[in-house]
Design a protein around this motif. Structure first.
Motif, PDB file in Angstrom:
ATOM      1  N   LEU A 332       3.669   3.362 -19.287  1.00 19.03           N
ATOM      2  CA  LEU A 332       2.724   3.662 -18.211  1.00 19.03           C
ATOM      3  C   LEU A 332       3.156   3.021 -16.897  1.00 19.03           C
ATOM      4  O   LEU A 332       3.001   3.612 -15.820  1.00 19.03           O
ATOM      5  CB  LEU A 332       1.323   3.177 -18.598  1.00 19.03           C
ATOM      6  N   ILE A 333       3.695   1.808 -16.979  1.00 17.20           N
ATOM      7  CA  ILE A 333       4.205   1.147 -15.775  1.00 17.20           C
ATOM      8  C   ILE A 333       5.388   1.925 -15.219  1.00 17.20           C
ATOM      9  O   ILE A 333       5.482   2.178 -14.015  1.00 17.20           O
ATOM     10  CB  ILE A 333       4.591  -0.315 -16.075  1.00 17.20           C
ATOM     11  N   GLU A 334       6.286   2.337 -16.083  1.00 16.65           N
ATOM     12  CA  GLU A 334       7.464   3.094 -15.671  1.00 16.65           C
ATOM     13  C   GLU A 334       7.064   4.412 -15.006  1.00 16.65           C
ATOM     14  O   GLU A 334       7.660   4.838 -14.010  1.00 16.65           O
ATOM     15  CB  GLU A 334       8.352   3.360 -16.890  1.00 16.65           C
ATOM     16  N   GLN A 335       6.021   5.044 -15.561  1.00 14.37           N
ATOM     17  CA  GLN A 335       5.531   6.321 -15.029  1.00 14.37           C
ATOM     18  C   GLN A 335       4.635   6.142 -13.799  1.00 14.37           C
ATOM     19  O   GLN A 335       4.253   7.112 -13.166  1.00 14.37           O
ATOM     20  CB  GLN A 335       4.738   7.060 -16.116  1.00 14.37           C
ATOM     21  N   LYS A 336       4.323   4.904 -13.469  1.00 13.24           N
ATOM     22  CA  LYS A 336       3.402   4.572 -12.371  1.00 13.24           C
ATOM     23  C   LYS A 336       2.041   5.252 -12.552  1.00 13.24           C
ATOM     24  O   LYS A 336       1.416   5.732 -11.594  1.00 13.24           O
ATOM     25  CB  LYS A 336       4.016   4.942 -11.018  1.00 13.24           C
ATOM     26  N   ALA A 337       1.594   5.284 -13.790  1.00 13.50           N
ATOM     27  CA  ALA A 337       0.304   5.907 -14.089  1.00 13.50           C
ATOM     28  C   ALA A 337      -0.861   5.178 -13.415  1.00 13.50           C
ATOM     29  O   ALA A 337      -1.927   5.758 -13.201  1.00 13.50           O
ATOM     30  CB  ALA A 337       0.090   5.936 -15.605  1.00 13.50           C
ATOM     31  N   TYR A 338      -0.642   3.913 -13.089  1.00 10.82           N
ATOM     32  CA  TYR A 338      -1.686   3.110 -12.446  1.00 10.82           C
ATOM     33  C   TYR A 338      -1.967   3.552 -11.012  1.00 10.82           C
ATOM     34  O   TYR A 338      -2.997   3.190 -10.436  1.00 10.82           O
ATOM     35  CB  TYR A 338      -1.264   1.634 -12.433  1.00 10.82           C
ATOM     36  N   ARG A 339      -1.064   4.324 -10.398  1.00 12.27           N
ATOM     37  CA  ARG A 339      -1.188   4.661  -8.981  1.00 12.27           C
ATOM     38  C   ARG A 339      -2.458   5.441  -8.665  1.00 12.27           C
ATOM     39  O   ARG A 339      -2.933   5.419  -7.522  1.00 12.27           O
ATOM     40  CB  ARG A 339       0.029   5.473  -8.532  1.00 12.27           C
ATOM     41  N   GLN A 340      -3.025   6.109  -9.656  1.00 14.32           N
ATOM     42  CA  GLN A 340      -4.282   6.820  -9.384  1.00 14.32           C
ATOM     43  C   GLN A 340      -5.447   5.861  -9.217  1.00 14.32           C
ATOM     44  O   GLN A 340      -6.487   6.231  -8.658  1.00 14.32           O
ATOM     45  CB  GLN A 340      -4.573   7.809 -10.517  1.00 14.32           C
ATOM     46  N   PHE A 341      -5.276   4.607  -9.664  1.00 19.86           N
ATOM     47  CA  PHE A 341      -6.343   3.614  -9.557  1.00 19.86           C
ATOM     48  C   PHE A 341      -5.970   2.429  -8.665  1.00 19.86           C
ATOM     49  O   PHE A 341      -6.848   1.676  -8.218  1.00 19.86           O
ATOM     50  CB  PHE A 341      -6.702   3.080 -10.949  1.00 19.86           C
ATOM     51  N   TYR A 342      -4.685   2.235  -8.404  1.00 20.16           N
ATOM     52  CA  TYR A 342      -4.199   1.129  -7.566  1.00 20.16           C
ATOM     53  C   TYR A 342      -3.042   1.677  -6.754  1.00 20.16           C
ATOM     54  O   TYR A 342      -1.904   1.715  -7.215  1.00 20.16           O
ATOM     55  CB  TYR A 342      -3.761  -0.048  -8.437  1.00 20.16           C
ATOM     56  N   MET A 343      -3.346   2.121  -5.538  1.00 18.01           N
ATOM     57  CA  MET A 343      -2.386   2.902  -4.754  1.00 18.01           C
ATOM     58  C   MET A 343      -1.885   2.200  -3.496  1.00 18.01           C
ATOM     59  O   MET A 343      -1.198   2.797  -2.687  1.00 18.01           O
ATOM     60  CB  MET A 343      -2.993   4.264  -4.383  1.00 18.01           C
ATOM     61  N   HIS A 344      -2.211   0.915  -3.338  1.00 19.46           N
ATOM     62  CA  HIS A 344      -1.748   0.186  -2.160  1.00 19.46           C
ATOM     63  C   HIS A 344      -0.976  -1.059  -2.592  1.00 19.46           C
ATOM     64  O   HIS A 344      -0.873  -1.368  -3.773  1.00 19.46           O
ATOM     65  CB  HIS A 344      -2.923  -0.195  -1.246  1.00 19.46           C
ATOM     66  N   GLY A 345      -0.428  -1.765  -1.617  1.00 20.48           N
ATOM     67  CA  GLY A 345       0.331  -2.963  -1.907  1.00 20.48           C
ATOM     68  C   GLY A 345      -0.561  -4.153  -2.192  1.00 20.48           C
ATOM     69  O   GLY A 345      -1.784  -4.112  -2.016  1.00 20.48           O
ATOM     70  N   LEU A 346       0.062  -5.245  -2.593  1.00 19.88           N
ATOM     71  CA  LEU A 346      -0.684  -6.445  -2.966  1.00 19.88           C
ATOM     72  C   LEU A 346      -1.180  -7.220  -1.754  1.00 19.88           C
ATOM     73  O   LEU A 346      -2.210  -7.890  -1.820  1.00 19.88           O
ATOM     74  CB  LEU A 346       0.195  -7.350  -3.831  1.00 19.88           C
ATOM     75  N   GLY A 347      -0.465  -7.141  -0.641  1.00 15.99           N
ATOM     76  CA  GLY A 347      -0.873  -7.912   0.525  1.00 15.99           C
ATOM     77  C   GLY A 347       0.015  -7.639   1.713  1.00 15.99           C
ATOM     78  O   GLY A 347       0.982  -6.865   1.641  1.00 15.99           O
ATOM     79  N   HIS A 348      -0.307  -8.273   2.837  1.00 20.38           N
ATOM     80  CA  HIS A 348       0.437  -8.074   4.085  1.00 20.38           C
ATOM     81  C   HIS A 348       0.413  -9.364   4.890  1.00 20.38           C
ATOM     82  O   HIS A 348      -0.425 -10.238   4.686  1.00 20.38           O
ATOM     83  CB  HIS A 348      -0.167  -6.920   4.891  1.00 20.38           C
ATOM     84  N   TRP A 349       1.348  -9.467   5.845  1.00 19.20           N
ATOM     85  CA  TRP A 349       1.358 -10.628   6.736  1.00 19.20           C
ATOM     86  C   TRP A 349       0.080 -10.650   7.574  1.00 19.20           C
ATOM     87  O   TRP A 349      -0.492  -9.605   7.893  1.00 19.20           O
ATOM     88  CB  TRP A 349       2.560 -10.588   7.670  1.00 19.20           C
ATOM     89  N   LEU A 350      -0.326 -11.836   7.960  1.00 22.70           N
ATOM     90  CA  LEU A 350      -1.552 -12.027   8.728  1.00 22.70           C
ATOM     91  C   LEU A 350      -1.278 -12.989   9.878  1.00 22.70           C
ATOM     92  O   LEU A 350      -0.544 -13.961   9.721  1.00 22.70           O
ATOM     93  CB  LEU A 350      -2.646 -12.597   7.813  1.00 22.70           C
TER      94      LEU A 350
END
Length: 437
Positions: A332-350
């Motif tokens: 599932l990780i390889e297929q990026k199946a999670y992208r339908q529920f988690y579609m953004h990055g973990l964080g960004h500079w502030l």
């Protein structure tokens, strides 16, 4: 001269930034940065003015229609400011101006000229220089001024690699301001939890947040606030904030103040009625587990990618355990199946910008260094029409904090905002009991 509008940092900091910039420039060159200008809101009314972050970083000067020119030759290094001249009539209508006379002593620059005379002075100052650091199309009004000047440079270079890298590592003074921004933002999220209840509109809670910002010295938000009840939380940049909050739903609030030009950025998700349902609790605890693990990993020497890879693994395993995803975790990780529920990055500079300047490296693999500040914001968004067990539909959860990379690991600048389920429920229930008294 009233200096109430000046920077909330010592002038020595801006001087040092300009000196560092000059040191990175090639010999016989100039660097040109334009300020922001006022933006029309409607008819003859403007939006509140907000200075360009790069221009502010080098000057601490908060007026529109200005330009900073750094000049580097073998003989000298200079900082020259072009700005609006004093005008008693216009100042009566539209507010004070620093003016050409006061700019050098107050801003600690070498020379100052009227911005209207830019086209006359710029060619003379840069006549024998070979290179210009400049970013075209960054400020169109500046492009126009430059095009009206007779320029004859051999090289045109982008100043963003220099200034963005400088902005990425925060000074002790910047960290002090960002701690305050984080604290004020946390207080506003606490206020939102206390004031939220069924049938209040999302914009009412937004108004509570903005008032709390103002009350603690932060005039503006650092971005458009998100107050998203129920399925609205599954819209990542939802800002309509015009729906009534419903009993039994969660509300996701992503809001941050701007304090002395520096951004706070917190997301909290909590139940409108003050009590998590079992399905809500399961999704929330999964996101919280992922965030806590990410915080452990976001330290000097590691990368955002390393933390995000671990977050993805935790989420996919959790979604499989809940029956939301089916199959082998690794596949599932390889297929990026999670992208339908988690579609953004973990964080960004502030920093001066909520999405601050600085390169991330390929897939955010840049190694973290002491003095960097970033967000950590895992989320799960299960829309109401998702093909998942019914009890999880319409649940959107994001938990976001601001993290300073330190020599000893990291420091959470926004820890004052509750995120443990028990702490959130206790805070909300305590406030409801107080209101009944």
């Amino acid at each position: 001269m009233d200096l109430a509008y000046m920077a909330n940092l010592p002038q020595e900091e801006f001087i040092e930034r300009r000196q560092r910039t000059l040191a990175k420039m090639q010999p016989n060159s100039a660097l040109l940065v334009f300020s922001e200008i006022e933006k029309r809101r409607n008819n003859d009314c403007d939006f509140p003015f907000r200075q360009d972050s790069y221009f502010w970083y080098l000057t601490g000067f908060n007026e529109p229609n200005a330009a900073l020119l750094l000049v580097k030759t073998e003989q000298t290094e200079k900082a020259i400011l072009f700005l609006r001249p004093r005008d008693p009539l216009l100042e009566t209508w539209n507010g004070r101006r620093l003016g050409v006379e006061y700019a050098p002593p107050i801003l600690n620059i070498d020379e100052a000229y009227a911005i209207d005379d830019f086209s006359a002075h710029f060619p003379k100052i840069t006549r024998n220089l070979t290179a210009l650091y400049y970013v075209p199309a960054f400020h169109l009004w500046g492009d126009k001024l430059l095009s009206e000047s007779a320029v004859n440079f051999t090289d045109f270079l982008d100043w963003r690699p220099i200034l963005s890298e400088m902005r990425l590592i925060k000074s002790p003074n910047e960290i002090r301001l960002m701690q305050q921004a984080g604290q004020i933002t946390a207080l506003a999220h606490i206020k939102a939890m206390q004031e939220t209840r069924a049938n209040r509109f999302e914009y009412e809670i937004e108004s509570e947040i903005l008032y709390e910002f103002n009350r603690h010295g932060a005039r503006f938000a650092s971005y458009n606030s998100i107050v998203a009840g129920g399925n609205n939380a599954c819209i990542l940049h939802y800002t309509e904030n015009d729906q009534a909050l419903k009993d039994g739903d969660l509300v996701l609030i992503d809001a941050g103040c701007e304090f002395a030009m520096y951004a706070g950025d917190i997301t909290r998700t909590f139940p409108v009625n003050g009590k998590f349902s079992q399905p809500q609790r399961e999704i929330y605890e999964l996101v919280l587990k992922a965030q806590k693990r990410a915080i452990e990993l976001l330290i000097s020497g590691n990368s955002i990618k390393q933390a995000n890879d671990e977050v993805i693994r935790i989420k996919v395993q959790g979604l499989v355990d809940l029956g939301i995803l089916q199959g082998d975790v690794e596949a599932l990780i390889e297929q990026k199946a999670y992208r339908q529920f988690y579609m953004h990055g973990l964080g960004h500079w502030l920093g001066l910008d909520v999405h601050d300047a600085g390169e991330y490296g390929e897939e955010r693999s840049r190694i973290l260094e002491v003095g960097m500040v970033l967000t950590v914001e895992p989320g799960l968004y299960i829309s109401e029409d998702a093909n998942v067990p019914e009890q999880y539909r319409g649940i959107g959860v994001r938990i976001e904090d601001n993290l300073l990379i330190t020599e000893d690991g990291n420091k959470i600048l926004t820890a004052a905002a509750p995120k443990e389920i028990e702490a959130i429920e206790n805070l909300m229930q305590k406030n409801r009991q107080f209101l009944k008294m």
